[in-house]
Design a protein around this motif. Structure first.
Motif, short mmCIF file in Angstrom:
data_model
loop_
_atom_site.label_atom_id
_atom_site.label_comp_id
_atom_site.label_asym_id
_atom_site.label_seq_id
_atom_site.Cartn_x
_atom_site.Cartn_y
_atom_site.Cartn_z
N SER A 82 33.64 44.00 57.07
CA SER A 82 33.25 45.35 56.64
C SER A 82 32.11 45.22 55.64
O SER A 82 31.66 44.12 55.31
N GLU A 83 31.64 46.33 55.13
CA GLU A 83 30.42 46.34 54.32
C GLU A 83 30.49 45.41 53.11
O GLU A 83 29.54 44.71 52.79
N ASN A 84 31.64 45.37 52.44
CA ASN A 84 31.74 44.60 51.20
C ASN A 84 32.47 43.28 51.36
O ASN A 84 32.80 42.63 50.37
N PHE A 85 32.70 42.85 52.60
CA PHE A 85 33.43 41.60 52.83
C PHE A 85 32.73 40.43 52.14
O PHE A 85 33.37 39.63 51.44
N ALA A 86 31.43 40.32 52.33
CA ALA A 86 30.71 39.17 51.77
C ALA A 86 30.51 39.27 50.26
O ALA A 86 30.10 38.30 49.63
N SER A 87 30.82 40.41 49.67
CA SER A 87 30.70 40.55 48.22
C SER A 87 31.84 39.84 47.51
O SER A 87 31.74 39.57 46.30
N SER A 88 32.90 39.54 48.21
CA SER A 88 34.08 38.91 47.62
C SER A 88 34.09 37.41 47.88
O SER A 88 34.17 36.97 49.03
N SER A 89 34.02 36.62 46.82
CA SER A 89 34.10 35.16 46.99
C SER A 89 35.47 34.77 47.53
O SER A 89 35.61 33.78 48.25
N TRP A 90 36.49 35.58 47.19
CA TRP A 90 37.82 35.33 47.72
C TRP A 90 37.82 35.45 49.24
O TRP A 90 38.36 34.59 49.95
N HIS A 120 32.18 49.04 61.05
CA HIS A 120 31.09 49.75 60.39
C HIS A 120 30.02 48.79 59.85
O HIS A 120 29.34 49.11 58.87
N VAL A 121 29.89 47.64 60.48
CA VAL A 121 28.76 46.74 60.21
C VAL A 121 28.24 46.24 61.55
O VAL A 121 29.01 46.07 62.50
N ASP A 122 26.95 46.00 61.61
CA ASP A 122 26.33 45.48 62.83
C ASP A 122 26.41 43.96 62.80
O ASP A 122 26.00 43.34 61.81
N PRO A 123 26.95 43.32 63.84
CA PRO A 123 27.04 41.85 63.85
C PRO A 123 25.70 41.18 63.59
O PRO A 123 25.66 40.05 63.09
N SER A 124 24.60 41.85 63.91
CA SER A 124 23.28 41.22 63.76
C SER A 124 22.96 40.88 62.31
O SER A 124 22.17 39.98 62.05
N ILE A 125 23.58 41.59 61.34
CA ILE A 125 23.24 41.29 59.95
C ILE A 125 23.68 39.89 59.55
O ILE A 125 23.13 39.31 58.61
N PRO A 142 31.68 51.45 64.95
CA PRO A 142 31.71 52.36 66.09
C PRO A 142 31.09 51.74 67.35
O PRO A 142 30.24 50.86 67.27
N ASN A 143 31.54 52.26 68.48
CA ASN A 143 31.10 51.78 69.77
C ASN A 143 31.35 52.89 70.78
O ASN A 143 32.31 53.65 70.64
N ARG A 144 30.50 53.00 71.77
CA ARG A 144 30.67 54.06 72.79
C ARG A 144 32.00 53.97 73.49
O ARG A 144 32.51 54.96 74.03
N LYS A 145 32.60 52.81 73.47
CA LYS A 145 33.86 52.59 74.16
C LYS A 145 35.02 53.31 73.48
O LYS A 145 36.02 53.64 74.11
N TYR A 146 34.90 53.56 72.18
CA TYR A 146 36.01 54.11 71.41
C TYR A 146 35.66 55.49 70.87
O TYR A 146 34.65 55.67 70.20
N SER A 147 36.52 56.47 71.12
CA SER A 147 36.32 57.81 70.56
C SER A 147 36.76 57.86 69.12
O SER A 147 36.14 58.51 68.28
N PHE A 148 37.85 57.16 68.81
CA PHE A 148 38.43 57.19 67.47
C PHE A 148 38.79 55.77 67.03
O PHE A 148 38.94 54.87 67.86
N PRO A 149 39.00 55.57 65.72
CA PRO A 149 39.47 54.25 65.25
C PRO A 149 40.76 53.80 65.91
O PRO A 149 40.95 52.61 66.15
N VAL A 150 41.65 54.75 66.23
CA VAL A 150 42.91 54.36 66.85
C VAL A 150 42.68 53.74 68.22
O VAL A 150 43.43 52.86 68.65
#
Length: 357
Positions: A80-88, A115-120, A170-178
């Protein structure tokens, strides 16, 4: 999709204590997506491990977590967006990746890009003036504190994970997070040879309908938090891109049909919002026709009498829109829905001096 070198035998046959270890940034997803995923895995008769936030955290991950990873068939890593901010999180990721690359090759990984693009993750060494890369920024900051050697190991683990086929939302394949969560559960079972229980036709316990400008940042957030802490899965339109003036009809229909119940939060401006009235009408008519959806009205800073009065004066409250956009039949159906729901047994009536009857 190949997520592990050997992924055909059941986790039970290998003696694993856990089917899946969840690695995630608590700041981003602990009380929302990760908790929902954990519950969905358990509902499918899988054995997930999710730290309960009671584990003492220091400069490195604990032996307790290392043991949990070793005893898990697969690690599901939620980038997720802040995953890499945590050294843990990065130390945990490094340990997971080392287990994945070990000689025994019994530990699998399933990367999720939430909610992150793998390309980053491919661009963590490259400056990009067109868009900010939160992972590159975080790693550059870590390098000042931990040194280049350690941070390069983290970079290597990140690149290694993005090379493994994962799932993105998000992805066209999924309408909702569920829907995304459903796919994760099915993928985990399929790729790792684990038998899973068929999912319930209901995806949500509670669908919340409310006027966001009245109560989104206070009452609704508290209600959503209490529902989740009580092991209910709520659906909020704003979390699913449906908080616009015009909802996507098919998406709303799908959410309603997948919910066990709906809480209608009547507030001062609820009946003045065509978007809310359309939601209310769909919910009321679906419940009346199918008898599958339980409706629970909540009166937030309004009384039942005030809501009834709003229904009676609906034509006058929307004069411009009524004349130009809405047919008389639509307004009539809105009135009937308001009155019908208002007469149902209320879960709560939050009242102050202005709402006492």
């Amino acid at each position: 999709m190949t997520v592990a070198p050997e992924a055909s035998a059941s986790s039970k046959s290998h003696g694993f204590k856990h089917d899946a270890f969840l690695s995630f940034s608590g700041e981003d997803t602990r009380t929302t997506f990760t908790t929902d995923l954990f519950r969905a895995l358990k509902a499918a008769d899988l054995k997930p491990f999710m730290d309960d936030d009671g584990i003492k955290r220091g400069n490195t991950i604990t032996s307790e977590l290392e043991e949990a990873i070793q005893n898990s068939r697969v690690s599901i890593i939620i980038f997720s967006e802040n995953f890499a901010s945590s050294s843990w999180c990065l130390d945990e990721l490094l340990y997971i990746f080392d287990q994945y690359r070990s000689k025994t090759k019994t530990h699998g990984i399933l990367p999720l890009f939430y909610h992150v693009d793998p390309s980053i993750m491919w661009l963590i060494d490259e400056a990009d003036e067109k868009r900010e890369n939160p992972y590159k920024k975080a790693l550059d900051e870590h390098e000042k504190r931990f040194g280049k050697e350690k941070v390069d190991r983290w970079r290597g683990a990140l690149r290694g994970c993005v090379e493994v086929a994962g799932l993105t939302f998000p992805n066209r394949k999924y309408s909702f997070p569920v829907d995304f969560i459903d796919d994760i559960v099915k993928t985990t079972g399929k790729e790792f040879g684990i038998s899973i229980k068929e999912a319930s036709e209901f995806k949500y316990d509670v669908l919340l309908s409310y006027e966001s400008t009245d109560n989104r940042k206070n009452f609704i957030e508290l209600l959503d938090g209490e529902l989740r802490s009580s092991n209910f899965i709520p659906f909020k339109t704003e979390d699913n891109g449906m908080d616009r003036e015009e909802d996507s009809g098919s998406e709303l229909d799908a959410a309603i049909s997948r919910s066990r119940s709906s809480i209608i939060v009547f507030s001062r401006n609820y009946a003045y919002s065509p978007r809310c009235l359309d939601q209310l009408l769909k919910i009321f008519e679906y419940s009346s026709e199918t008898k599958r959806l339980v409706i629970i009205p909540v009166f937030y800073q309004v009384s039942k009498d005030q809501v009834r009065m709003q229904a009676e004066r609906l034509d006058a409250s929307l004069p411009g829109m009524y004349n130009k956009q809405f047919k008389r039949e639509n307004v009539k159906r809105w009135k009937e829905a308001i009155k019908g729901v208002a007469e149902l047994p209320a879960a709560v009536a939050f009242s102050d001096a202005a709402t006492k009857r």
